[in-house]
Design an enzyme around this catalytic site. Sequence first.
Site, PDB file in Angstrom:
ATOM      1  N   HIS A 160       0.842  -1.200   0.000  1.00  0.00           N
ATOM      2  CA  HIS A 160       0.000   0.000   0.000  1.00  0.00           C
ATOM      3  C   HIS A 160       0.880   1.253   0.000  1.00  0.00           C
ATOM      4  O   HIS A 160       0.689   2.160  -0.813  1.00  0.00           O
ATOM      5  CB  HIS A 160      -0.929  -0.016   1.211  1.00  0.00           C
ATOM      6  CG  HIS A 160      -1.613   1.291   1.491  1.00  0.00           C
ATOM      7  ND1 HIS A 160      -2.665   1.752   0.745  1.00  0.00           N
ATOM      8  CD2 HIS A 160      -1.375   2.242   2.423  1.00  0.00           C
ATOM      9  CE1 HIS A 160      -3.040   2.929   1.205  1.00  0.00           C
ATOM     10  NE2 HIS A 160      -2.278   3.263   2.228  1.00  0.00           N
ATOM     11  N   ASP A 219       6.253  20.941 -27.054  1.00  0.00           N
ATOM     12  CA  ASP A 219       6.287  19.615 -26.432  1.00  0.00           C
ATOM     13  C   ASP A 219       7.349  19.660 -25.346  1.00  0.00           C
ATOM     14  O   ASP A 219       7.949  20.700 -25.094  1.00  0.00           O
ATOM     15  CB  ASP A 219       6.623  18.532 -27.475  1.00  0.00           C
ATOM     16  CG  ASP A 219       6.084  17.166 -27.039  1.00  0.00           C
ATOM     17  OD1 ASP A 219       6.360  16.774 -25.894  1.00  0.00           O
ATOM     18  OD2 ASP A 219       5.371  16.519 -27.826  1.00  0.00           O
ATOM     19  N   TRP A 229       6.989   0.195   3.850  1.00  0.00           N
ATOM     20  CA  TRP A 229       7.532   0.883   2.678  1.00  0.00           C
ATOM     21  C   TRP A 229       8.890   1.496   2.966  1.00  0.00           C
ATOM     22  O   TRP A 229       9.623   1.846   2.077  1.00  0.00           O
ATOM     23  CB  TRP A 229       6.541   1.929   2.152  1.00  0.00           C
ATOM     24  CG  TRP A 229       6.652   3.284   2.797  1.00  0.00           C
ATOM     25  CD1 TRP A 229       6.055   3.677   3.968  1.00  0.00           C
ATOM     26  CD2 TRP A 229       7.400   4.409   2.336  1.00  0.00           C
ATOM     27  NE1 TRP A 229       6.397   4.974   4.261  1.00  0.00           N
ATOM     28  CE2 TRP A 229       7.220   5.456   3.259  1.00  0.00           C
ATOM     29  CE3 TRP A 229       8.204   4.650   1.225  1.00  0.00           C
ATOM     30  CZ2 TRP A 229       7.816   6.697   3.128  1.00  0.00           C
ATOM     31  CZ3 TRP A 229       8.803   5.909   1.099  1.00  0.00           C
ATOM     32  CH2 TRP A 229       8.596   6.905   2.043  1.00  0.00           C
ATOM     33  N   SER A 243      13.097   5.930 -13.904  1.00  0.00           N
ATOM     34  CA  SER A 243      11.956   6.610 -14.518  1.00  0.00           C
ATOM     35  C   SER A 243      11.794   8.023 -13.952  1.00  0.00           C
ATOM     36  O   SER A 243      11.636   8.988 -14.703  1.00  0.00           O
ATOM     37  CB  SER A 243      10.703   5.767 -14.284  1.00  0.00           C
ATOM     38  OG  SER A 243       9.561   6.565 -14.366  1.00  0.00           O
ATOM     39  N   SER A 244      11.877   8.141 -12.635  1.00  0.00           N
ATOM     40  CA  SER A 244      11.701   9.453 -12.006  1.00  0.00           C
ATOM     41  C   SER A 244      12.813  10.405 -12.387  1.00  0.00           C
ATOM     42  O   SER A 244      12.576  11.584 -12.624  1.00  0.00           O
ATOM     43  CB  SER A 244      11.686   9.335 -10.490  1.00  0.00           C
ATOM     44  OG  SER A 244      10.563   8.632 -10.088  1.00  0.00           O
ATOM     45  N   HIS A 258      13.125  12.315   3.178  1.00  0.00           N
ATOM     46  CA  HIS A 258      12.501  13.581   3.537  1.00  0.00           C
ATOM     47  C   HIS A 258      12.292  14.508   2.353  1.00  0.00           C
ATOM     48  O   HIS A 258      11.179  14.996   2.163  1.00  0.00           O
ATOM     49  CB  HIS A 258      13.152  14.297   4.724  1.00  0.00           C
ATOM     50  CG  HIS A 258      12.193  15.299   5.256  1.00  0.00           C
ATOM     51  ND1 HIS A 258      11.125  14.936   6.049  1.00  0.00           N
ATOM     52  CD2 HIS A 258      12.018  16.595   4.976  1.00  0.00           C
ATOM     53  CE1 HIS A 258      10.373  15.983   6.256  1.00  0.00           C
ATOM     54  NE2 HIS A 258      10.882  17.016   5.612  1.00  0.00           N
ATOM     55  N   GLU A 286      11.787  13.489  -0.436  1.00  0.00           N
ATOM     56  CA  GLU A 286      10.710  12.784  -1.148  1.00  0.00           C
ATOM     57  C   GLU A 286       9.332  13.302  -0.731  1.00  0.00           C
ATOM     58  O   GLU A 286       8.449  13.466  -1.565  1.00  0.00           O
ATOM     59  CB  GLU A 286      10.813  11.273  -0.878  1.00  0.00           C
ATOM     60  CG  GLU A 286       9.617  10.447  -1.321  1.00  0.00           C
ATOM     61  CD  GLU A 286       9.486  10.286  -2.821  1.00  0.00           C
ATOM     62  OE1 GLU A 286      10.449  10.605  -3.544  1.00  0.00           O
ATOM     63  OE2 GLU A 286       8.418   9.848  -3.278  1.00  0.00           O
ATOM     64  N   TYR A 320       8.566  16.224   0.094  1.00  0.00           N
ATOM     65  CA  TYR A 320       8.326  17.493  -0.593  1.00  0.00           C
ATOM     66  C   TYR A 320       8.123  17.274  -2.079  1.00  0.00           C
ATOM     67  O   TYR A 320       7.389  18.029  -2.726  1.00  0.00           O
ATOM     68  CB  TYR A 320       9.461  18.484  -0.303  1.00  0.00           C
ATOM     69  CG  TYR A 320       9.487  18.836   1.164  1.00  0.00           C
ATOM     70  CD1 TYR A 320       8.357  19.409   1.736  1.00  0.00           C
ATOM     71  CD2 TYR A 320      10.542  18.544   1.968  1.00  0.00           C
ATOM     72  CE1 TYR A 320       8.309  19.696   3.084  1.00  0.00           C
ATOM     73  CE2 TYR A 320      10.504  18.817   3.328  1.00  0.00           C
ATOM     74  CZ  TYR A 320       9.393  19.396   3.880  1.00  0.00           C
ATOM     75  OH  TYR A 320       9.347  19.652   5.212  1.00  0.00           O
ATOM     76  N   SER A 355      -2.060  26.804  -5.883  1.00  0.00           N
ATOM     77  CA  SER A 355      -1.772  28.213  -6.144  1.00  0.00           C
ATOM     78  C   SER A 355      -2.331  28.669  -7.486  1.00  0.00           C
ATOM     79  O   SER A 355      -2.432  29.867  -7.727  1.00  0.00           O
ATOM     80  CB  SER A 355      -0.262  28.459  -6.123  1.00  0.00           C
ATOM     81  OG  SER A 355       0.265  28.070  -4.890  1.00  0.00           O
ATOM     82  N   HIS A 357      14.891  13.908  11.670  1.00  0.00           N
ATOM     83  CA  HIS A 357      13.713  13.984  12.540  1.00  0.00           C
ATOM     84  C   HIS A 357      12.830  12.751  12.390  1.00  0.00           C
ATOM     85  O   HIS A 357      11.871  12.585  13.117  1.00  0.00           O
ATOM     86  CB  HIS A 357      12.930  15.296  12.339  1.00  0.00           C
ATOM     87  CG  HIS A 357      12.224  15.434  11.045  1.00  0.00           C
ATOM     88  ND1 HIS A 357      12.019  16.643  10.437  1.00  0.00           N
ATOM     89  CD2 HIS A 357      11.644  14.526  10.232  1.00  0.00           C
ATOM     90  CE1 HIS A 357      11.363  16.476   9.313  1.00  0.00           C
ATOM     91  NE2 HIS A 357      11.123  15.207   9.163  1.00  0.00           N
ATOM     92  N   HIS A 358      13.148  11.886  11.424  1.00  0.00           N
ATOM     93  CA  HIS A 358      12.443  10.595  11.348  1.00  0.00           C
ATOM     94  C   HIS A 358      13.092   9.569  12.271  1.00  0.00           C
ATOM     95  O   HIS A 358      12.633   8.437  12.351  1.00  0.00           O
ATOM     96  CB  HIS A 358      12.472  10.063   9.919  1.00  0.00           C
ATOM     97  CG  HIS A 358      11.788  10.964   8.932  1.00  0.00           C
ATOM     98  ND1 HIS A 358      10.450  10.840   8.634  1.00  0.00           N
ATOM     99  CD2 HIS A 358      12.233  12.009   8.204  1.00  0.00           C
ATOM    100  CE1 HIS A 358      10.118  11.775   7.753  1.00  0.00           C
ATOM    101  NE2 HIS A 358      11.172  12.503   7.477  1.00  0.00           N
ATOM    102  N   THR A 395       6.187  27.183   5.140  1.00  0.00           N
ATOM    103  CA  THR A 395       4.901  26.517   4.900  1.00  0.00           C
ATOM    104  C   THR A 395       3.766  27.406   5.367  1.00  0.00           C
ATOM    105  O   THR A 395       2.721  27.514   4.701  1.00  0.00           O
ATOM    106  CB  THR A 395       4.859  25.155   5.627  1.00  0.00           C
ATOM    107  OG1 THR A 395       6.088  24.489   5.388  1.00  0.00           O
ATOM    108  CG2 THR A 395       3.717  24.312   5.128  1.00  0.00           C
ATOM    109  N   LYS A 443       2.969  30.067   2.885  1.00  0.00           N
ATOM    110  CA  LYS A 443       2.122  29.569   1.793  1.00  0.00           C
ATOM    111  C   LYS A 443       0.647  29.596   2.209  1.00  0.00           C
ATOM    112  O   LYS A 443      -0.203  30.116   1.491  1.00  0.00           O
ATOM    113  CB  LYS A 443       2.528  28.146   1.415  1.00  0.00           C
ATOM    114  CG  LYS A 443       3.861  28.089   0.734  1.00  0.00           C
ATOM    115  CD  LYS A 443       3.930  26.931  -0.241  1.00  0.00           C
ATOM    116  CE  LYS A 443       4.843  27.220  -1.394  1.00  0.00           C
ATOM    117  NZ  LYS A 443       4.236  27.694  -2.573  1.00  0.00           N
ATOM    118  N   ARG A 491       1.772   1.772  15.115  1.00  0.00           N
ATOM    119  CA  ARG A 491       1.355   1.557  13.735  1.00  0.00           C
ATOM    120  C   ARG A 491       1.814   0.181  13.263  1.00  0.00           C
ATOM    121  O   ARG A 491       2.589  -0.470  13.936  1.00  0.00           O
ATOM    122  CB  ARG A 491       1.932   2.657  12.832  1.00  0.00           C
ATOM    123  CG  ARG A 491       3.423   2.646  12.754  1.00  0.00           C
ATOM    124  CD  ARG A 491       3.963   3.877  12.067  1.00  0.00           C
ATOM    125  NE  ARG A 491       3.840   3.799  10.623  1.00  0.00           N
ATOM    126  CZ  ARG A 491       4.709   4.332   9.758  1.00  0.00           C
ATOM    127  NH1 ARG A 491       5.765   4.986  10.200  1.00  0.00           N
ATOM    128  NH2 ARG A 491       4.538   4.243   8.462  1.00  0.00           N
TER     129      ARG A 491
END
Lengths: 532, 378
Positions: free
Chosen positions: A81, A110, A146, A174-175, A258, A260, A262, A273, A307-308, A333, A336, A455
């Site tokens: 998931h 293009d 994950w 790919s990314s 991290h 990622e 963002y 926006s 911080h993770h 943030t 924004k 979790r």
Amino acid sequence: MSETLAHQHEAHDDHHHGPEHGIKRWLFTTNHKDIGTLYLFFSFIMLFIGGAMALIIRVELFEPGRVIINPEFFNQMTTMHGLIMVFGVIMPAMAGLANWLIPMMIGAPDMALPRLNNWSFWLLPFAFALLFSTMFMSGPGLAFGWTFYAPLSTTYGPPSTDFFIFSIHMMGASSIMAALNIVVTIFNMRAPGMTWFKLPMFVWSWLVTGFLLLAVMPVLAGCVTMMLMDRHFHTSFFSAAGGGDPLLFQHVFWFFGHPEVYILILPGFGVISDIIPTFSRKPLFGYRFMVYATIIIAILGFIVWMHHMFTTGAPIAAQLYFMYATMLIAVPTGIKVFNWVATIYKGSLTFETPMLFALGFLFMFTIGGFSGLMLGLVPADYQYRDSYFVVAHFHYVLVSGSLFAIIAAVYFWLPKWTGHMYSETIGQIHFWLSVIGMNLTFFPMHFIGLAGMPRRIPDYPLQFTDFNQIATVGSFIFGIAQLFFLYIILKSCFTKSKQHLPDKVWEGAHGLEWTIPTPAPYHTFETAPIIK
Amino acid sequence: MQHCIIRFIIFCFCLIATTVWGAVPLNMPVGVTPISQDVYDLHMAGFYVCCVIGIIVFGVLIYSLVKYRKSKGAKAAHFHEHLGIEIIWTTIPFLILVGLAIPATLVLAKIHNTSESALTIKVTGYQWKWKYEYLDQGIRFFSTLTTSLDQINGKMPKNEWYLLEVDNPMVVPVNTKVNLLITADDVIHSWWVPDLGIKQDAIPGYINENWIFVTQPGVYRGQCGELCGANHAFMPIVVKAVPQEEFNQWVISNRNMAPISLAPMKESELLALGKTEYEKNCAMCHQNTGLGLPPTFPPLKKSRVTTGPVNADVSFVLTGVPGTAMQAFADQLDDRTLAAIITYTRQSWGNDEINKRHNQPTVVQPLDVENARQSNKK
């Protein structure tokens, strides 16, 4: 930000360049619109697969005790998931939006590298086929979450882990190619007069995201390569027994992980926006500050990864530095959010479905931001970490953040893409069911997390039952809501519409994409528009 | 009509409030250690700050959404920039964050002060149990879930402490600073007791230090906080805090355990002990039916190990299979228990018939296990 002075329709050579017919059109296409469509449909299919897995998880958690699946399969579900939603839904959907919109927004015919573009999409189905194949392998499937922490995924990983590693490599390639293409396009293909500070926010956000992807996807590739070496070539990067360090894995993973997050949210910021000013009929407040805030968020994103890992036994100096840096992210943030609110203030508001999803984003992403701020306080983080509080937090920013932004974008630009206006009634039903379902599912998770539910557990002590049951009911409402979305998309794509929509579908819309005919022709801006 | 809806909503809210609020914990526990109380205060401070910001931001937002509707004839203003206000809403949140960072820093410094402890306990995470070693007292034991598989599978009503009960809780004296040295033997686990305000990852190859100071006698429960494999949900932590005298008594009665007798046991005795110990130590993976949960947990019914040569069987259990959940039980269980479990598995689920057919022994005595231990050491 941008107004067209002139745009010429030069249709005289269209018959040479129409799409191919049948499957070849999709396999060999180098057209940014076709590739955008492929990305979006791929992501949509993945959304339903990943969503079905989430529902299996929620059914198992409906009450204590074994309900339908065993713990091993439960872990496979949470793992798949997560991987599917991050790498298979949000990232491809954002790439699909970029493909469709960036050339149309900057007045380019293009993408800069169309063949690379084709390849970067067509790697994905194979990468995910490889990932799904692990579920049917005779050793157990992937069951390490994950985040695939070592040593659970190295020494203790099942044989199928190797297929997972190659699948991650393919997704990463790919990314990287998609990001490269987008960055190169934005740098080189802007129409004359489309200066940096005339770029729509969506383009700006993707430019920043592109750099983030280029910087961190190789780190992820390095991470899984080290895993592969540990598993098969007798290295000990992540094994203390051989002189390595299991924490090195977490450092490398979160140095990717991290930025990622963002990568997952910044294009969404861009979408919001662009949508909020349209339906407020008022220009975006503080455009330049929005651009600066995006860049600052991206830069800060690189220096907060630990911080993770506050509970891993980090020294106090490291914890303090990462706490302060993390809290600092709340500032840009906040800018924004405040600017979005200021855009709405004294506007002339209407509430079409894209605006509703954008407002849903604004409310609930902010709630996710609040729990994020609380998670940044290290001592409190000791209690939140790996509890359902974290699950609630990242679903608020990913579901009602990234996913809502994607849905808002699809509603917003779908008429331009297909020439078919969706049914506003069904759109509104979709929105309200999604909001109710989403909050019923994830809001109670704050409570059970604070009360101490970890979790990633398939079974839980009795005191958590009530809220888990509410969450399960909510998840089904959310799941059913997406069927309305499916209906709208299929109807828009496959009805031969007799509607004649104006070029500018929305009254308050601005930007180059609204100057071309609706539906957008196969080739646009073959002659660059001139921007005043 | 609108009135009815509002009254209905209020009614529903009250209903939920009275039934749920009373019975179900909604917030972080205040806990029973100074740290847990500090953490709770910090959590609430963060929460209230978020509430205030939320009320202001959402207030302005909702006001605008109501007031400036096109359908009510609102005309859009055209302002789109204001340097002053951007500076204000950059500065104020920054100051608020500084205000939160200061208490957080102070609490963190307290957490890191592990000096002057009176007792040291080494905590080791295993797939899926905890080991506690009282380094100065010479006490060492494993702590395993006691909730039965029948309860998990819904064949029996669930206890009050379903999934939160263990055979041997960690015992600590109250009002004493207890140092915890936390590590793991296989994968990463996390030792988490919400009431004690502590969560510390247990990482193989690392020893993390943390401490607790329990102020009230009682039983405090937590669970493993880091995904550690299939049975991650089934390795709870139970801490029993007792007055100092009671703790001293507990130390005395647990320190001088009589050496394990290697005398032969009756077959019926072995089987009875084997069944209980199997259900406690083995059944979570291999199941009461002996069928396991393939492919991760292989069946023991008609397996090559339980119906093969007896020596191989014993040393298999003693050494385990590295890199899998099958652990080396040599250090975890004593000779009597191991003999009983192996006897039980060689005789259950039809294994006895196969063993008899192939003339393999079906009874293992403690002495056999001890001999296997010695020969493994060589």
